[in-house]
Design a protein around this motif. Structure first.
Motif, PDB file in Angstrom:
ATOM      1  N   ILE A   1      13.194   7.510  47.543  1.00 30.12           N
ATOM      2  CA  ILE A   1      12.751   8.035  48.840  1.00 30.12           C
ATOM      3  C   ILE A   1      12.876   6.982  49.928  1.00 30.12           C
ATOM      4  N   VAL A   2      12.332   5.789  49.706  1.00 32.63           N
ATOM      5  CA  VAL A   2      12.280   4.800  50.790  1.00 32.63           C
ATOM      6  C   VAL A   2      13.636   4.214  51.133  1.00 32.63           C
ATOM      7  N   GLN A   3      14.601   4.266  50.203  1.00 29.16           N
ATOM      8  CA  GLN A   3      15.910   3.751  50.590  1.00 29.16           C
ATOM      9  C   GLN A   3      16.656   4.735  51.496  1.00 29.16           C
ATOM     10  N   LEU A   4      16.192   5.973  51.558  1.00 30.89           N
ATOM     11  CA  LEU A   4      16.753   6.934  52.499  1.00 30.89           C
ATOM     12  C   LEU A   4      15.923   7.031  53.777  1.00 30.89           C
ATOM     13  N   ASP A   5      14.611   6.819  53.654  1.00 33.64           N
ATOM     14  CA  ASP A   5      13.718   6.897  54.819  1.00 33.64           C
ATOM     15  C   ASP A   5      12.500   6.019  54.560  1.00 33.64           C
ATOM     16  N   ASN A   6      12.582   4.755  54.987  1.00 32.94           N
ATOM     17  CA  ASN A   6      11.467   3.842  54.700  1.00 32.94           C
ATOM     18  C   ASN A   6      10.305   4.007  55.678  1.00 32.94           C
ATOM     19  N   GLN A   7      10.404   4.999  56.562  1.00 31.72           N
ATOM     20  CA  GLN A   7       9.279   5.261  57.456  1.00 31.72           C
ATOM     21  C   GLN A   7       8.525   6.537  57.071  1.00 31.72           C
ATOM     22  N   MET A   8       8.909   7.110  55.947  1.00 30.04           N
ATOM     23  CA  MET A   8       8.191   8.302  55.490  1.00 30.04           C
ATOM     24  C   MET A   8       6.742   7.898  55.189  1.00 30.04           C
ATOM     25  N   PRO A   9       5.789   8.628  55.705  1.00 23.18           N
ATOM     26  CA  PRO A   9       4.383   8.298  55.432  1.00 23.18           C
ATOM     27  C   PRO A   9       4.087   8.298  53.933  1.00 23.18           C
TER      28      PRO A   9
END
Length: 163
Positions: free
Chosen positions: A20-28
């Protein structure tokens, strides 16, 4: 910094978080927690561990090169004159210090280095070749390939567990 864990010590939750975070590291963290079935505090602890252990090396923003006036991506194959360790180390340092060099690989095969370079135009690249390859020394030859289109860059690392 903590010791980097062996890949086999990362469990399915760690791999799902990394996916998840390697695609969107600002996801809550609460949304990550909902997606993978953990509590937000557990996700926070795992993220902290993954950062401290060096599994997550950096949190960065990926910038569109064209939007900031740097549309040219150039791939350069560099062959050295001499493979003495001190000379190779000096080349690595020179490439590391150059902001236009986005990626640098010391490789096996017919060449010694592959560089991914970003410049605003061919004039900047010409100036860069003089500094990196002619004045810098220990370059036998270099081969330039200009990217006509960047089809895939900064792709995610494939992980055993996909979300």
């Amino acid at each position: 910094m903590a010791r980097r864990p062996h890949p086999e010590t990362l469990d399915d939750f760690d791999l799902k978080i990394l996916g998840i975070v390697q695609l969107d590291n600002q996801m809550p963290q609460r949304l990550i927690a909902d997606r993978i079935g953990l509590s937000p505090p557990a996700v926070a602890r795992r993220l902290q561990y993954l950062r401290e252990a060096g599994v997550i090396r950096r949190d960065i923003a990926v910038i569109d090169e064209t939007a900031v006036g740097r549309p040219l991506t150039i791939v350069v194959e560099v062959t050295t004159e001499n493979e003495r360790l001190d000379l190779l180390d000096a080349m690595k340092e020179r490439f590391l210090a150059c902001p236009q060099v986005r990626q640098c690989y010391y490789v096996t095969g017919d060449m010694d280095f592959i560089l991914i370079i970003n410049v605003r135009d061919m004039e900047e690249y010409t100036e860069l070749t003089r500094a990196l390859f002619f004045e810098g020394g220990n370059v036998k030859s270099f081969r330039t390939c200009v990217s006509m289109e960047n089809v895939k860059t900064n792709g995610p690392v494939p992980l055993a567990t996909e979300v």
